[in-house]
Design a protein around this motif. Sequence first.
Motif, PDB file in Angstrom:
ATOM      1  N   VAL A  28       7.136  13.875  19.944  1.00 47.15           N
ATOM      2  CA  VAL A  28       5.885  13.725  19.191  1.00 47.15           C
ATOM      3  C   VAL A  28       4.753  13.309  20.125  1.00 47.15           C
ATOM      4  CG1 VAL A  28       4.714  12.325  17.429  1.00 47.15           C
ATOM      5  CG2 VAL A  28       6.986  13.275  16.968  1.00 47.15           C
ATOM      6  N   VAL A  29       5.014  12.364  21.014  1.00 47.84           N
ATOM      7  CA  VAL A  29       3.987  11.919  21.958  1.00 47.84           C
ATOM      8  C   VAL A  29       3.572  13.084  22.856  1.00 47.84           C
ATOM      9  CG1 VAL A  29       3.503  10.409  23.925  1.00 47.84           C
ATOM     10  CG2 VAL A  29       4.671   9.486  21.908  1.00 47.84           C
ATOM     11  N   ALA A  30       4.526  13.806  23.411  1.00 48.27           N
ATOM     12  CA  ALA A  30       4.211  14.921  24.310  1.00 48.27           C
ATOM     13  C   ALA A  30       3.433  16.019  23.587  1.00 48.27           C
ATOM     14  CB  ALA A  30       5.495  15.486  24.917  1.00 48.27           C
ATOM     15  N   ASP A  31       3.861  16.376  22.385  1.00 45.97           N
ATOM     16  CA  ASP A  31       3.174  17.439  21.628  1.00 45.97           C
ATOM     17  C   ASP A  31       1.751  17.039  21.273  1.00 45.97           C
ATOM     18  OD1 ASP A  31       5.495  18.934  21.764  1.00 45.97           O
ATOM     19  OD2 ASP A  31       6.071  18.594  19.664  1.00 45.97           O
ATOM     20  N   THR A  32       1.562  15.799  20.843  1.00 45.15           N
ATOM     21  CA  THR A  32       0.220  15.328  20.490  1.00 45.15           C
ATOM     22  C   THR A  32      -0.660  15.275  21.727  1.00 45.15           C
ATOM     23  OG1 THR A  32       1.166  14.021  18.686  1.00 45.15           O
ATOM     24  CG2 THR A  32      -1.080  13.487  19.361  1.00 45.15           C
ATOM     25  N   PHE A  33      -0.118  14.837  22.838  1.00 49.78           N
ATOM     26  CA  PHE A  33      -0.870  14.788  24.087  1.00 49.78           C
ATOM     27  C   PHE A  33      -1.328  16.192  24.488  1.00 49.78           C
ATOM     28  CE2 PHE A  33      -1.371  14.720  28.683  1.00 49.78           C
ATOM     29  CZ  PHE A  33      -2.083  13.548  28.889  1.00 49.78           C
ATOM     30  N   LYS A  34      -0.432  17.173  24.388  1.00 49.80           N
ATOM     31  CA  LYS A  34      -0.782  18.565  24.732  1.00 49.80           C
ATOM     32  C   LYS A  34      -1.912  19.093  23.865  1.00 49.80           C
ATOM     33  CE  LYS A  34       3.801  19.790  26.362  1.00 49.80           C
ATOM     34  NZ  LYS A  34       5.080  20.399  25.966  1.00 49.80           N
ATOM     35  N   ARG A  35      -1.947  18.674  22.604  1.00 44.54           N
ATOM     36  CA  ARG A  35      -3.019  19.112  21.698  1.00 44.54           C
ATOM     37  C   ARG A  35      -4.322  18.372  21.972  1.00 44.54           C
ATOM     38  NH1 ARG A  35       0.969  18.263  17.643  1.00 44.54           N
ATOM     39  NH2 ARG A  35      -0.202  16.458  16.904  1.00 44.54           N
ATOM     40  N   GLY A  36      -4.278  17.332  22.814  1.00 49.30           N
ATOM     41  CA  GLY A  36      -5.474  16.552  23.102  1.00 49.30           C
ATOM     42  C   GLY A  36      -5.748  15.492  22.055  1.00 49.30           C
ATOM     43  N   GLY A  37      -4.724  15.134  21.286  1.00 48.21           N
ATOM     44  CA  GLY A  37      -4.916  14.198  20.188  1.00 48.21           C
ATOM     45  C   GLY A  37      -4.417  12.805  20.473  1.00 48.21           C
ATOM     46  N   SER A  38      -4.545  11.983  19.453  1.00 50.50           N
ATOM     47  CA  SER A  38      -4.079  10.598  19.470  1.00 50.50           C
ATOM     48  C   SER A  38      -3.037  10.412  18.386  1.00 50.50           C
ATOM     49  CB  SER A  38      -5.244   9.638  19.221  1.00 50.50           C
ATOM     50  OG  SER A  38      -6.144   9.670  20.302  1.00 50.50           O
ATOM     51  N   ILE A  39      -2.284   9.333  18.506  1.00 50.80           N
ATOM     52  CA  ILE A  39      -1.249   9.012  17.529  1.00 50.80           C
ATOM     53  C   ILE A  39      -1.575   7.661  16.911  1.00 50.80           C
ATOM     54  CG2 ILE A  39       1.210   8.568  17.159  1.00 50.80           C
ATOM     55  CD1 ILE A  39       1.724  10.221  19.732  1.00 50.80           C
ATOM     56  N   VAL A  40      -1.533   7.609  15.599  1.00 52.73           N
ATOM     57  CA  VAL A  40      -1.658   6.348  14.878  1.00 52.73           C
ATOM     58  C   VAL A  40      -0.298   6.073  14.250  1.00 52.73           C
ATOM     59  CG1 VAL A  40      -2.776   5.107  12.992  1.00 52.73           C
ATOM     60  CG2 VAL A  40      -4.106   6.685  14.405  1.00 52.73           C
ATOM     61  N   MET A  41       0.235   4.889  14.534  1.00 59.03           N
ATOM     62  CA  MET A  41       1.539   4.494  14.004  1.00 59.03           C
ATOM     63  C   MET A  41       1.378   3.264  13.129  1.00 59.03           C
ATOM     64  SD  MET A  41       4.028   4.653  17.296  1.00 59.03           S
ATOM     65  CE  MET A  41       3.999   5.988  18.466  1.00 59.03           C
ATOM     66  N   PRO A  42       1.417   3.430  11.803  1.00 55.10           N
ATOM     67  CA  PRO A  42       1.483   2.241  10.959  1.00 55.10           C
ATOM     68  C   PRO A  42       2.819   1.549  11.222  1.00 55.10           C
ATOM     69  CG  PRO A  42       1.008   4.214   9.667  1.00 55.10           C
ATOM     70  CD  PRO A  42       1.400   4.662  11.033  1.00 55.10           C
ATOM     71  N   ALA A  43       2.792   0.261  11.465  1.00 53.22           N
ATOM     72  CA  ALA A  43       4.036  -0.441  11.800  1.00 53.22           C
ATOM     73  C   ALA A  43       3.995  -1.864  11.266  1.00 53.22           C
ATOM     74  CB  ALA A  43       4.253  -0.456  13.305  1.00 53.22           C
ATOM     75  N   PHE A  44       5.149  -2.324  10.812  1.00 55.11           N
ATOM     76  CA  PHE A  44       5.251  -3.713  10.399  1.00 55.11           C
ATOM     77  C   PHE A  44       5.025  -4.602  11.612  1.00 55.11           C
ATOM     78  CE2 PHE A  44       7.995  -1.453   7.308  1.00 55.11           C
ATOM     79  CZ  PHE A  44       7.215  -1.685   6.190  1.00 55.11           C
ATOM     80  N   ALA A  45       4.320  -5.701  11.413  1.00 52.93           N
ATOM     81  CA  ALA A  45       3.940  -6.579  12.517  1.00 52.93           C
ATOM     82  C   ALA A  45       5.128  -7.305  13.132  1.00 52.93           C
ATOM     83  CB  ALA A  45       2.903  -7.600  12.034  1.00 52.93           C
ATOM     84  N   VAL A  46       6.166  -7.528  12.352  1.00 57.91           N
ATOM     85  CA  VAL A  46       7.341  -8.257  12.820  1.00 57.91           C
ATOM     86  C   VAL A  46       8.518  -7.304  12.930  1.00 57.91           C
ATOM     87  CG1 VAL A  46       8.929 -10.161  12.346  1.00 57.91           C
ATOM     88  CG2 VAL A  46       6.506 -10.376  11.727  1.00 57.91           C
ATOM     89  N   GLY A  47       8.954  -7.065  14.138  1.00 58.18           N
ATOM     90  CA  GLY A  47      10.139  -6.233  14.373  1.00 58.18           C
ATOM     91  C   GLY A  47       9.818  -4.817  14.774  1.00 58.18           C
ATOM     92  N   ARG A  48       9.202  -4.053  13.879  1.00 57.55           N
ATOM     93  CA  ARG A  48       8.952  -2.631  14.176  1.00 57.55           C
ATOM     94  C   ARG A  48       7.953  -2.472  15.318  1.00 57.55           C
ATOM     95  NH1 ARG A  48      12.242   0.795  13.028  1.00 57.55           N
ATOM     96  NH2 ARG A  48      12.100   0.443  10.813  1.00 57.55           N
ATOM     97  N   THR A  49       6.872  -3.241  15.318  1.00 62.77           N
ATOM     98  CA  THR A  49       5.897  -3.135  16.406  1.00 62.77           C
ATOM     99  C   THR A  49       6.553  -3.421  17.744  1.00 62.77           C
ATOM    100  OG1 THR A  49       3.975  -3.624  15.033  1.00 62.77           O
ATOM    101  CG2 THR A  49       3.789  -4.137  17.382  1.00 62.77           C
TER     102      THR A  49
END
Length: 167
Positions: A28-49
């Motif tokens: 996902v990171v590589a594909d988004t980078f190739k498209r010239g985009g950014s990634i937003v990841m909603p994440a729980f503050a405790v554990g998932r982040t």
Amino acid sequence: WDVLVMESTYGNRQHGEIEDSERLLERVVADTFKRGGSIVMPAFAVGRTQQLVYTLHKMSERGDIPRMNMFVDSPLAVNTTAVFSLHPECYDEEMRAFILKPGNQNPFGFDDLEYIRTTEESKRLNFMQERSIIISASGMAEFGRVVHHIKNRVSDPRNTILITSFQ
């Protein structure tokens, strides 16, 4: 009679191996980078982040993902990560081995990562044009700073909104 009642979000599901999740994130990171985009990841503050930051750190160190700016934009996640960093005695064997490598004393900190605390810094992220990864609370994407990041990026097809937890 003894009775035990508990909540279990994932109690009836088999989970894949962590390596499969990491490969998917890498793609996902590589594909988004190739498209010239950014990634937003909603994440729980405790554990998932912290799990995401550590995983991105490993990928970055190995050169598995392109170099790009990464941000943790959640005061609670920033504070929680500081607590995680203070307790390496709680790390598993993999993480202990990781921090023994030169330059990896902090599994939650590396050159491309910046922790965002203030509202002003958070708002500045919405005007960034360069490719980036923003990990932000709330994990359910219902409130908090992540709502603004999604709103500012969702209409651009180059970007990815990556759901990282139960929704």
